[in-house]
Design a protein around this motif. Structure first.
Motif, PDB file in Angstrom:
ATOM      1  N   ILE A   4      -5.224  11.340  -4.222  1.00  0.00           N
ATOM      2  CA  ILE A   4      -4.523  10.059  -4.129  1.00  0.00           C
ATOM      3  C   ILE A   4      -5.529   8.949  -3.839  1.00  0.00           C
ATOM      4  CG2 ILE A   4      -2.854   8.682  -2.820  1.00  0.00           C
ATOM      5  CD1 ILE A   4      -1.379  11.359  -2.210  1.00  0.00           C
ATOM      6  N   GLN A  63       1.976   1.827  -3.492  1.00  0.00           N
ATOM      7  CA  GLN A  63       0.835   2.248  -4.307  1.00  0.00           C
ATOM      8  C   GLN A  63       0.514   3.720  -4.085  1.00  0.00           C
ATOM      9  OE1 GLN A  63      -2.201  -0.477  -3.031  1.00  0.00           O
ATOM     10  NE2 GLN A  63      -1.629  -2.042  -4.529  1.00  0.00           N
ATOM     11  N   ILE A  64       0.556   4.146  -2.832  1.00  0.00           N
ATOM     12  CA  ILE A  64       0.264   5.544  -2.513  1.00  0.00           C
ATOM     13  C   ILE A  64       1.301   6.458  -3.157  1.00  0.00           C
ATOM     14  CG2 ILE A  64       0.164   7.237  -0.631  1.00  0.00           C
ATOM     15  CD1 ILE A  64      -1.007   4.883   1.109  1.00  0.00           C
ATOM     16  N   GLU A  90       3.265   5.799  -5.732  1.00  0.00           N
ATOM     17  CA  GLU A  90       3.124   5.746  -7.191  1.00  0.00           C
ATOM     18  C   GLU A  90       1.949   6.594  -7.662  1.00  0.00           C
ATOM     19  OE1 GLU A  90       2.957   1.605  -8.335  1.00  0.00           O
ATOM     20  OE2 GLU A  90       4.969   1.227  -7.551  1.00  0.00           O
ATOM     21  N   ALA A  91       0.833   6.540  -6.940  1.00  0.00           N
ATOM     22  CA  ALA A  91      -0.323   7.364  -7.294  1.00  0.00           C
ATOM     23  C   ALA A  91       0.007   8.846  -7.143  1.00  0.00           C
ATOM     24  CB  ALA A  91      -1.526   6.991  -6.428  1.00  0.00           C
ATOM     25  N   ARG A 127      -7.660   8.104  -6.813  1.00  0.00           N
ATOM     26  CA  ARG A 127      -6.903   7.343  -7.808  1.00  0.00           C
ATOM     27  C   ARG A 127      -6.789   5.872  -7.404  1.00  0.00           C
ATOM     28  NH1 ARG A 127      -2.745   8.794 -12.151  1.00  0.00           N
ATOM     29  NH2 ARG A 127      -4.202  10.496 -12.234  1.00  0.00           N
ATOM     30  N   LEU A 128      -6.679   5.637  -6.110  1.00  0.00           N
ATOM     31  CA  LEU A 128      -6.528   4.264  -5.615  1.00  0.00           C
ATOM     32  C   LEU A 128      -7.868   3.586  -5.329  1.00  0.00           C
ATOM     33  CD1 LEU A 128      -3.536   4.816  -3.176  1.00  0.00           C
ATOM     34  CD2 LEU A 128      -3.486   3.682  -5.418  1.00  0.00           C
ATOM     35  N   LEU A 171      -5.473   6.674   4.044  1.00  0.00           N
ATOM     36  CA  LEU A 171      -4.094   7.028   3.699  1.00  0.00           C
ATOM     37  C   LEU A 171      -3.282   7.358   4.943  1.00  0.00           C
ATOM     38  CD1 LEU A 171      -4.727   9.344   0.623  1.00  0.00           C
ATOM     39  CD2 LEU A 171      -3.890   6.986   0.591  1.00  0.00           C
ATOM     40  N   ARG A 178       0.827  -1.215   0.000  1.00  0.00           N
ATOM     41  CA  ARG A 178       0.000   0.000   0.000  1.00  0.00           C
ATOM     42  C   ARG A 178       0.859   1.262   0.000  1.00  0.00           C
ATOM     43  NH1 ARG A 178      -4.598   0.844  -2.032  1.00  0.00           N
ATOM     44  NH2 ARG A 178      -5.758  -0.616  -0.760  1.00  0.00           N
TER      45      ARG A 178
END
Length: 178
Positions: free
Chosen positions: A29, A7-8, A10-11, A32-33, A40, A4
Motif C-alpha cells: 500500500i 487514498q489508503i 483505494e490503494a 503504491r502511494l 500508514l 489520506r
C-alpha cells in the motif's frame, strides 16, 4: 483530493482487485502511494482495519447493485455479476470471519436488505444467500464441469425456494437466453 484514509483504502482495493488478498500488505500500500509503510499506521492500526475499509466499500457497492433488483432472479443475477466482475473483493467479503467490529454501522444490514426484502424474512434470505454464495464460489473456483449449464442450475436452485420469477435465465447482467 481525497483524504489520506480514502487514498489508503483505494490503494488497498486496487491491490486486492489485481492480485487478491495475498497481494495486500502495508508495504505494498505504501509503495503504491509513494510513502513509507510506518506512516500508514497513523491512519489504520493494522492490515485488518484496512481490509475492513475495503469490505465496507464493496458491501456498499453490492448493496447498490442489489437494490436495483425487483425480483429474486434479478437479484441473483446482480449478485453473480458483481462476484464475477470483482472475484477478489467477493472473496474478501465472504471468506473467513467478517470483522464486524471494524465495519461502519449498518453496512452489513444495507447489503442484506435487498435480499431480505425480496425473500420476505431473514431466515429465507440467509438460505438463498447460502445457495447463491455456494454457486458463485464454485464458479469462481472452476469447480463446475466444462459445458455445465449454470443458468439451469441457478434456475433450479432458486425455484426450490418457491419463487415464480425464476423461469428467466440467471446470467451475469440479468440477460435472458432460451
Amino acid at each position: 483530493m481525497p483524504d489520506r484514509i480514502e487514498q489508503i483504502v483505494e490503494a488497498a482495493r486496487a491491490l486486492i482487485e489485481e492480485g487478491g488478498s495475498q497481494a495486500l500488505t502495508m508495504r505494498a500500500i505504501a509503495d503504491r502511494l509513494g510513502i513509507r509503510a510506518p506512516s500508514l499506521y497513523k491512519h489504520f492500526p493494522d492490515k485488518l482495519a484496512v481490509e475492513a475499509g475495503v469490505i465496507a466499500i464493496a458491501m456498499n457497492e453490492l448493496a447498490a447493485e442489489l437494490a436495483k433488483a425487483e425480483s429474486l432472479t434479478e437479484l441473483a443475477a446482480a449478485y453473480r455479476a458483481y462476484a464475477l466482475e470483482h472475484p477478489h473483493l467477493y472473496r474478501l467479503m465472504n471468506s473467513g470471519p467478517l470483522p464486524r467490529h471494524l465495519l461502519p454501522a449498518g453496512v452489513e444490514d444495507r447489503a442484506a436488505l435487498p435480499l431480505v426484502r425480496v425473500a420476505g424474512n431473514e431466515d429465507l434470505a440467509r438460505a438463498i444467500w447460502a445457495f447463491a454464495h455456494g454457486m458463485v464460489i464454485l464458479e469462481l473456483d472452476g469447480r463446475f464441469p466444462p459445458g455445465a449449464d449454470l443458468g439451469s442450475a441457478w434456475r433450479t436452485g432458486l425455484s426450490a425456494f418457491g419463487f415464480a420469477d425464476t423461469a428467466a435465465e440467471t446470467r451475469p447482467g440479468g440477460s435472458r437466453t432460451r
